[in-house]
Design an enzyme around this catalytic site. Sequence first.
Site, PDB file in Angstrom:
ATOM      1  CG  ASP A 408      33.739  20.255  47.800  1.00 40.42           C
ATOM      2  OD1 ASP A 408      33.334  20.877  46.804  1.00 40.42           O
ATOM      3  OD2 ASP A 408      32.992  19.801  48.672  1.00 40.42           O
ATOM      4  NE  ARG A 747      24.584  25.026  49.280  1.00 41.75           N
ATOM      5  CZ  ARG A 747      25.229  24.029  48.649  1.00 41.75           C
ATOM      6  NH1 ARG A 747      26.532  24.122  48.453  1.00 41.75           N
ATOM      7  NH2 ARG A 747      24.588  22.958  48.245  1.00 41.75           N
ATOM      8  CG  ASP A 829      28.206  26.047  45.477  1.00 46.22           C
ATOM      9  OD1 ASP A 829      27.335  25.199  45.248  1.00 46.22           O
ATOM     10  OD2 ASP A 829      28.573  26.359  46.618  1.00 46.22           O
ATOM     11  CG  LEU A 893      41.956  30.545  35.574  1.00 52.42           C
ATOM     12  CD1 LEU A 893      41.586  31.546  34.496  1.00 52.42           C
ATOM     13  CD2 LEU A 893      42.817  29.419  35.000  1.00 52.42           C
ATOM     14  CB  THR A 899      35.065  27.663  30.129  1.00 49.99           C
ATOM     15  OG1 THR A 899      33.951  28.532  29.888  1.00 49.99           O
ATOM     16  CG2 THR A 899      36.270  28.172  29.390  1.00 49.99           C
ATOM     17  NE  ARG A 926      26.371  26.836  38.276  1.00 55.52           N
ATOM     18  CZ  ARG A 926      25.284  26.721  39.023  1.00 55.52           C
ATOM     19  NH1 ARG A 926      25.085  25.609  39.714  1.00 55.52           N
ATOM     20  NH2 ARG A 926      24.405  27.694  39.085  1.00 55.52           N
ATOM     21  CE  LYS A 932      34.144  19.149  42.759  1.00 56.43           C
ATOM     22  NZ  LYS A 932      33.525  18.918  44.086  1.00 56.43           N
ATOM     23  CG  ASN A 955      30.668  16.319  45.323  1.00 53.48           C
ATOM     24  OD1 ASN A 955      30.954  15.983  46.472  1.00 53.48           O
ATOM     25  ND2 ASN A 955      30.443  17.563  44.998  1.00 53.48           N
TER      26      ASN A 955
END
Length: 1286
Positions: A408, A747, A829, A893, A899, A926, A932, A955
């Site tokens: 994270d 942020r 983020d 990447l 996506t 995002r 995840k 999360n």
Amino acid sequence: MGNFFNKSNKSGPRFRTVVPNHMVEPDIPVKHKSHPNREFRSNRIKTTKYSLLTFLPKNLFEQFHRFANLYFILVVALNWVPQVQAFGKEIAMIPVIFVLAVTAVKDAFEDFRRYKSDRKINRHTCRRYSSEDKRYVKSEWMEVHAGDFVHLACDEIIPADILLLHSSDPLGICHLETSNLDGETNLKQRQIVHGLKYQGNKFAVQKFKYKVECELPNAEIYKFNGYIKLDSGEKVSLNKDNLLLRGCTIKNTDFVEGIVLYAGHETKAMLNNRSPRYKRSKLERRINRDVIYCVILLLFLCLFCAIASGIWLSNFEDSTVVLFIPFESLEWYNPYFQAFVVFFTYIIIFQTVIPLPLYVSVEIVKLGQVYFINNDIELYYEPMDKRIECRALNITEDLGQIEYIFSDKTGTLTENQMEFKSCTIGGTDYPHTPEYDDDDVSETGSRFSLANISRTSSIMAIQLEPGITNALTSRWSLHLPGATRNHSKTVQEFFLNIAMCNTVVVTNPHRDTMDDSGSILEGHYKGKNKSQDDLDKLSRTGETPQKKNFPILNLPDTPATRKSALPPLVQREVGTPPTSKRSNGQAGMGNPPPITISSSLDFERYREFGISTPSEGSIAGSSYMSDGSQQSRYEAESPDELALVRAACTYGCRLMKRSVEKVRVWLPGEGEVEFEILEILQFDSTRKRMSVIVRNPNNKELVMFTKGADTAVLGVLHRKFKEDKELHRLVKETEKHILDYAMQGLRTLCMAKRILTRREYEEWKVKYNEASAAMEDREEKILEITCEIEKDLDLLGATGIEDKLQEGVPETIDKLRKAGIKVWVLTGDKQETAIQVAYSSKLIGQKDQLIVINAEDKQCTKDLLEHHIQQIDRDTSGQTQSSPPGNKQEYTLVIDGRTLAFALHEKMEDIFLKLAQKCTSVVCCRSTPIQKGSVVKLVRDKLNKLTLAIGDGANDVSMIHVADIGIGISGQEGMQAVMASDFAISRFMFLQRLLLVHGHWCYCRLARFSSFMFYKSLISVLVMFWYQIYSAYSGSMQFDSLYTMLTHVVFCAFPPLFNGVLDKDLSSETLLKFPHIYKMGIHDTQYTRFSFFFALLDSIYQSVILYWVSHFAYGSESVGIWEFGTTQMVALILIILFTGAIDTYSWIWPQWLTMILSFVFFWLFAIVCHAIWFTFDHPANPYWVMQNTLVKPIHVITVVITTVLSLLPRFVIRIFQRTVFPDDIVKAQLWEKSQHTRRDSSHSIDTQDTGDIISSHQTQPNGQRSSESEIRIRNGGSTQTTTTIT
């Protein structure tokens, strides 16, 4: 009993009815069949697995579920069959009993700890309402039942899940700290059930006559549905805001009262109390595979000997001439029957082919490793007083084989201690640049924050934006109609949004009115003078007289007379601030009231260690302030909210007080203004917004203030922002500023508002109330209704908040990448923010090529993925193996959440994974918690690689659960990630030591330990196998069975255990200096699929030497079988111990001591046993055998020759490995030795005349330095040895 598995109960009721216990006759016990709450669990908890009566049978039953234990139990039972008995019945049970006893003691100790914890919790006390005494009485937690009323005071832990019915707060709210439940240290607000009717409109326990309908027990801690049916038939809905959960702590409230709905194991806390899940390490799976090889080898040996026995017996035509083998009957002479019986005899003799102590020994070694990891001072974080916590005890070796790390960002790579940096209002950017140095920027390239500089206001003054200060100190627009629009009004509404649209509360010290026994004492009731009758009445009935006044946090109205803790406002332009005004007799309005920092040990501790803390006085999600008379502080559920509220406070828009219905703020030019809160629409991960609907106290206008992610707010703006050119330009300017903030690593949050008509609000409120009262799909209906009103917004602006990188993050990621570990960042983020942080943390190299994929549909996603795969293949096709490493192009990447959802589709996941493998790093922006977990699962299952997930928030729990190893960081977002993890650390930088040092040590130690355990089991069996050739395959042995059984559990057990815990092939400094050594674990070079066969070949060779040297040495001697076997046993013990010594890298006194004592104990044990004729192999006679054997020279010569010849090949191989074919470990050991030699030298050494070891870096033709460190040993100018650590 409740629905513990969260499954739908179609056949039974979906709700339960709880009846207040004071409505039941006091003489009816709770468990009586006539009691309405009899089926509910009591509040007594029991987490133990055993009792005194059930421990032995239950523990043995559990241990027998292990295949190895069950196998050896069957072997012991087989030895009790007279026809197949191999050796003494009693001695055959020793190893099994030892293993079972050690495991039972460990299980008993763990269960006893659980028992003590349960007893301590059950004996906690609280105040429970007694129907007999008609008052609250002191009771233990285990005496509480569903239907009981409980009285709780501030800082008291909640004993059960309680429906909140009464609070000392006149508005019916209380605050909870849920750290014991979900780890969150920030306060949560709860409120009483509104809509209930009592006689006299005053709450009292005896006046509550309603039954409560609530859902069955479940583990959903953020979900609760139910209702109370009034006498009129009306239903009062209940939700999670009315429920106080067990384990939470009452805060910011004098006292509360409520009825228990769920108790004991039916509470949500207990239903979520899951033990750490069992994970099987990669090495353990390899060991299980090799155990199968052992089983195959055992069957082969037994079958071979059985067939050979039958063949040997078939050579005799007359059974009476078979020497030394008595048969009970002629049927036994049958060769086939004899082979069948002997097969099972050899199962008993060769049973140790399967190493019985292996699993128990591995557990002991892992416990020792965990102990040293937990006590590593380098993994202790002193500012937080936290050390590493190993929650999973059986996967330590996996730490040394990790190939993929999924991390994270917020709170893991960064501090999660937010600081306000910049804002854009009405299309105008306010960067808050310090006056003294425009070049002084932070790590992420952003400007200094207001809050950070205000902490050091005694040294420097900050530059507040004059445009903001002028707008805020001018006449406020509260009196103007909503249609009026100008920049000053936009600025004012922007800071009103920041101050009010949040969950921040102002807390004050609180005291209860009741002592522990349930009695009310005069003088303890908030300082009011109450008559003794009133106090007695309160003690008896629980009825609290209503307060007439509630203290408000009033600040002094003469700020100019006190020294302000804020720095002076330095204007960029020459001018005088607006004249202070007064309104409604309030305080002076030129400046906000002063804020002072209250002393705090935690704050000083952070300052002492130079740790970045939340802004001025902010400690662990809270910010202290004082008005000179009483201490107050801000409590926020999110560090972002705290940073924004404090930024508004710095500009004078100060949050003073918050309740369910009111919010009071201090406004420059207005003083204290109280807004009526009509509705709060909490933030959720679907909407990614939060809104608050308030009533303007001056013009009575209804305003909805909204804040949220830029994508969530900009997408619901009013259509005029597209049609009107000026407003459209404002949106574009704001988007540009947001992008600039994101590029600085900040942020961002967007602020907006909407003016509501009374009719719009009332119509929406009706639908919202209906959705809130729905018993089915309540959350979905509320979400739909909420989105209906959160539209047609007016954009106010956006904020940029910095979350600084943690100390040591760039260095840690750099070393992890050099170690061959691929690091992926999965964050929610913005893409630009994530990219900037990736650059700052060295996740993306300066010369890495970025591949950014943002697609609108599946086909576009597929085309982009395939295009970039082809492009990388074309780029790399021109690179040859001889190309310098520095010239190799690397790729990173970057993919957004939308996506990523397409890429994770079943038909495209292979393409996505193929592209990701070609990249050194991957950044997923995002991404949702589910995404995840899906990404981690994809890599784990498709690539079959060991994965590690690390995060600090709720999360991140999904990916922590899915990964092979989950690591939680105890940070600002609570402890949910820690509670779901296998290991818990306090800083990301500790990851490099945990993996590169402890991971390498644990893996190498257990790899060598496992090979050695197989080796020593095989050699002891093969020695007995060779003897069968000369014993007619009859199942007789040359060893006393007592020695055979004790060899692996006593004589040779402790040296490998100590090596498995203490041996170090390299020092921690060397492992951190050369991180590429970690690749040995990734490639699994220490324990391969051939390691078992290497151990088998070694044991075959050593057993041949061991048996045949003794065989030929004693061939011409007239000795008995016991003397022959004793010599072999002495040599066997020495060979095993010295073999372990050859594979030991570092020697400390425990290793020396255990090896010496092991052999001495065996020697003395043999002497004592033979001196007193102690044996189980009747009618054999070992009396004085050891003593007679020791005095003969042939014994000593045979033992020495056997030991030397057996160890010689292994010793020679080790020499070749260190000289001719050195691996990375050997190279690093040579480097270590050279460093020690240089440090031990007390004088200057001439490198041309002595063996000086030079460590240098090869320089590439392009001027870049290679990561390879070369070690050259020179002597007299000529290079003798060159060792390169790559």
